[in-house]
Design a protein around this motif. Structure first.
Motif, PDB file in Angstrom:
ATOM      1  N   GLN A 156      11.388   0.601   1.742  1.00  0.00           N
ATOM      2  CA  GLN A 156      12.354  -0.446   2.062  1.00  0.00           C
ATOM      3  C   GLN A 156      11.638  -1.786   2.160  1.00  0.00           C
ATOM      4  O   GLN A 156      10.645  -1.905   2.854  1.00  0.00           O
ATOM      5  CB  GLN A 156      13.048  -0.115   3.394  1.00  0.00           C
ATOM      6  CG  GLN A 156      14.193  -1.028   3.734  1.00  0.00           C
ATOM      7  CD  GLN A 156      15.376  -0.851   2.781  1.00  0.00           C
ATOM      8  OE1 GLN A 156      15.549   0.195   2.182  1.00  0.00           O
ATOM      9  NE2 GLN A 156      16.167  -1.874   2.658  1.00  0.00           N
ATOM     10  N   GLY A 157      12.093  -2.763   1.436  1.00  0.00           N
ATOM     11  CA  GLY A 157      11.501  -4.095   1.479  1.00  0.00           C
ATOM     12  C   GLY A 157      10.693  -4.441   0.238  1.00  0.00           C
ATOM     13  O   GLY A 157      10.539  -5.609  -0.091  1.00  0.00           O
ATOM     14  N   ILE A 158      10.165  -3.456  -0.476  1.00  0.00           N
ATOM     15  CA  ILE A 158       9.344  -3.749  -1.663  1.00  0.00           C
ATOM     16  C   ILE A 158      10.207  -4.206  -2.834  1.00  0.00           C
ATOM     17  O   ILE A 158       9.757  -4.956  -3.690  1.00  0.00           O
ATOM     18  CB  ILE A 158       8.457  -2.547  -2.062  1.00  0.00           C
ATOM     19  CG1 ILE A 158       7.325  -2.977  -3.017  1.00  0.00           C
ATOM     20  CG2 ILE A 158       9.265  -1.446  -2.711  1.00  0.00           C
ATOM     21  CD1 ILE A 158       6.253  -3.775  -2.403  1.00  0.00           C
ATOM     22  N   ARG A 159      11.459  -3.793  -2.850  1.00  0.00           N
ATOM     23  CA  ARG A 159      12.354  -4.123  -3.977  1.00  0.00           C
ATOM     24  C   ARG A 159      12.472  -5.624  -4.196  1.00  0.00           C
ATOM     25  O   ARG A 159      12.556  -6.084  -5.326  1.00  0.00           O
ATOM     26  CB  ARG A 159      13.729  -3.503  -3.752  1.00  0.00           C
ATOM     27  CG  ARG A 159      13.672  -2.002  -3.773  1.00  0.00           C
ATOM     28  CD  ARG A 159      14.964  -1.365  -3.358  1.00  0.00           C
ATOM     29  NE  ARG A 159      14.782   0.086  -3.341  1.00  0.00           N
ATOM     30  CZ  ARG A 159      15.503   0.906  -2.639  1.00  0.00           C
ATOM     31  NH1 ARG A 159      16.501   0.463  -1.904  1.00  0.00           N
ATOM     32  NH2 ARG A 159      15.263   2.193  -2.674  1.00  0.00           N
ATOM     33  N   VAL A 169       5.813   6.164 -12.907  1.00  0.00           N
ATOM     34  CA  VAL A 169       7.201   5.860 -12.588  1.00  0.00           C
ATOM     35  C   VAL A 169       7.508   6.402 -11.196  1.00  0.00           C
ATOM     36  O   VAL A 169       7.472   7.607 -10.971  1.00  0.00           O
ATOM     37  CB  VAL A 169       8.166   6.454 -13.632  1.00  0.00           C
ATOM     38  CG1 VAL A 169       9.611   6.209 -13.224  1.00  0.00           C
ATOM     39  CG2 VAL A 169       7.889   5.858 -15.003  1.00  0.00           C
ATOM     40  N   VAL A 170       7.763   5.491 -10.292  1.00  0.00           N
ATOM     41  CA  VAL A 170       8.149   5.858  -8.936  1.00  0.00           C
ATOM     42  C   VAL A 170       9.667   5.752  -8.873  1.00  0.00           C
ATOM     43  O   VAL A 170      10.219   4.670  -9.103  1.00  0.00           O
ATOM     44  CB  VAL A 170       7.500   4.925  -7.886  1.00  0.00           C
ATOM     45  CG1 VAL A 170       7.960   5.273  -6.489  1.00  0.00           C
ATOM     46  CG2 VAL A 170       5.974   4.971  -7.999  1.00  0.00           C
ATOM     47  N   PRO A 171      10.356   6.858  -8.614  1.00  0.00           N
ATOM     48  CA  PRO A 171      11.819   6.792  -8.555  1.00  0.00           C
ATOM     49  C   PRO A 171      12.287   5.712  -7.577  1.00  0.00           C
ATOM     50  O   PRO A 171      11.776   5.607  -6.454  1.00  0.00           O
ATOM     51  CB  PRO A 171      12.230   8.185  -8.083  1.00  0.00           C
ATOM     52  CG  PRO A 171      11.081   9.065  -8.459  1.00  0.00           C
ATOM     53  CD  PRO A 171       9.856   8.200  -8.335  1.00  0.00           C
ATOM     54  N   THR A 211       0.825  -1.211   0.000  1.00  0.00           N
ATOM     55  CA  THR A 211       0.000   0.000   0.000  1.00  0.00           C
ATOM     56  C   THR A 211       0.857   1.258   0.000  1.00  0.00           C
ATOM     57  O   THR A 211       0.510   2.248  -0.653  1.00  0.00           O
ATOM     58  CB  THR A 211      -0.960  -0.017   1.202  1.00  0.00           C
ATOM     59  OG1 THR A 211      -1.754  -1.207   1.130  1.00  0.00           O
ATOM     60  CG2 THR A 211      -1.876   1.182   1.198  1.00  0.00           C
ATOM     61  N   ALA A 212       1.980   1.233   0.686  1.00  0.00           N
ATOM     62  CA  ALA A 212       2.887   2.391   0.686  1.00  0.00           C
ATOM     63  C   ALA A 212       3.378   2.663  -0.739  1.00  0.00           C
ATOM     64  O   ALA A 212       3.433   3.820  -1.181  1.00  0.00           O
ATOM     65  CB  ALA A 212       4.069   2.153   1.619  1.00  0.00           C
ATOM     66  N   PHE A 213       3.723   1.607  -1.468  1.00  0.00           N
ATOM     67  CA  PHE A 213       4.147   1.796  -2.852  1.00  0.00           C
ATOM     68  C   PHE A 213       2.975   2.291  -3.698  1.00  0.00           C
ATOM     69  O   PHE A 213       3.140   3.169  -4.549  1.00  0.00           O
ATOM     70  CB  PHE A 213       4.720   0.510  -3.444  1.00  0.00           C
ATOM     71  CG  PHE A 213       5.299   0.722  -4.811  1.00  0.00           C
ATOM     72  CD1 PHE A 213       6.623   1.092  -4.966  1.00  0.00           C
ATOM     73  CD2 PHE A 213       4.519   0.585  -5.954  1.00  0.00           C
ATOM     74  CE1 PHE A 213       7.164   1.326  -6.220  1.00  0.00           C
ATOM     75  CE2 PHE A 213       5.046   0.815  -7.218  1.00  0.00           C
ATOM     76  CZ  PHE A 213       6.369   1.187  -7.344  1.00  0.00           C
ATOM     77  N   ALA A 214       1.779   1.740  -3.478  1.00  0.00           N
ATOM     78  CA  ALA A 214       0.599   2.154  -4.253  1.00  0.00           C
ATOM     79  C   ALA A 214       0.311   3.644  -4.073  1.00  0.00           C
ATOM     80  O   ALA A 214      -0.092   4.321  -5.018  1.00  0.00           O
ATOM     81  CB  ALA A 214      -0.611   1.319  -3.852  1.00  0.00           C
ATOM     82  N   ARG A 215       0.536   4.174  -2.881  1.00  0.00           N
ATOM     83  CA  ARG A 215       0.322   5.610  -2.640  1.00  0.00           C
ATOM     84  C   ARG A 215       1.318   6.452  -3.447  1.00  0.00           C
ATOM     85  O   ARG A 215       0.944   7.473  -4.029  1.00  0.00           O
ATOM     86  CB  ARG A 215       0.429   5.911  -1.152  1.00  0.00           C
ATOM     87  CG  ARG A 215      -0.757   5.400  -0.366  1.00  0.00           C
ATOM     88  CD  ARG A 215      -0.704   5.798   1.104  1.00  0.00           C
ATOM     89  NE  ARG A 215      -1.878   5.269   1.779  1.00  0.00           N
ATOM     90  CZ  ARG A 215      -1.850   4.310   2.698  1.00  0.00           C
ATOM     91  NH1 ARG A 215      -0.689   3.796   3.089  1.00  0.00           N
ATOM     92  NH2 ARG A 215      -2.973   3.874   3.244  1.00  0.00           N
TER      93      ARG A 215
END
Length: 132
Positions: free
Chosen positions: A117-120, A109-111, A96-100
């Motif tokens: 941290q951890g989604i990678r 494109v999210v830099p 959800t943090a990435f989705a925001r």
């Protein structure tokens, strides 16, 4: 006189979560015993009433060996696929943090430096928007 600053309104995005994912694939498939359904519920709870993110439950994203999986899409934006997400509240919060961040971006494109941290470790693919 300058006009007041307008707050940037995030573009609505669709966060698709696979409901058929299961971590233990040793036995026969049972639609009632998946890791995907409870994970989707955790993601829905994490998103809450946020209007910029719509959670969509999907029967299968065909990433079975990489459960749990999800995807992010929006018109005119790059799309992302994630796999191997832990079916936990922490995994739902990470996604959800990435989705925001994705919702706030102009083109999807999210830099890389802004990725939570951890989604990678769960990034699987990025696909370009459809051509016009």
């Amino acid at each position: 006189m300058r006009s007041p600053m307008r707050k940037k309104i995030p573009m609505p995005v669709e966060l698709s979560v696979c409901t058929s994912c299961r971590l233990d694939r040793s036995g026969p498939y049972d639609a009632e015993k998946t890791d995907g359904k409870p994970f989707a519920a955790l993601v829905e709870t994490e998103v809450g009433e946020e209007s910029a993110i719509a959670v969509r439950r999907i029967g299968c994203l065909l990433q079975c060996t990489l459960a749990c999986s999800a995807g992010l899409t929006a018109p005119g934006k790059w799309s992302y696929a994630f796999a191997g997400l832990p079916p936990t509240a922490e995994g739902a919060a990470l996604l959800t943090a990435f989705a925001r961040l994705y919702a706030e971006s102009e083109d999807g494109v999210v830099p890389f430096a802004r990725w939570p941290q951890g989604i990678r470790a769960h990034f699987n693919a990025r696909l370009p928007p459809m051509s016009k």
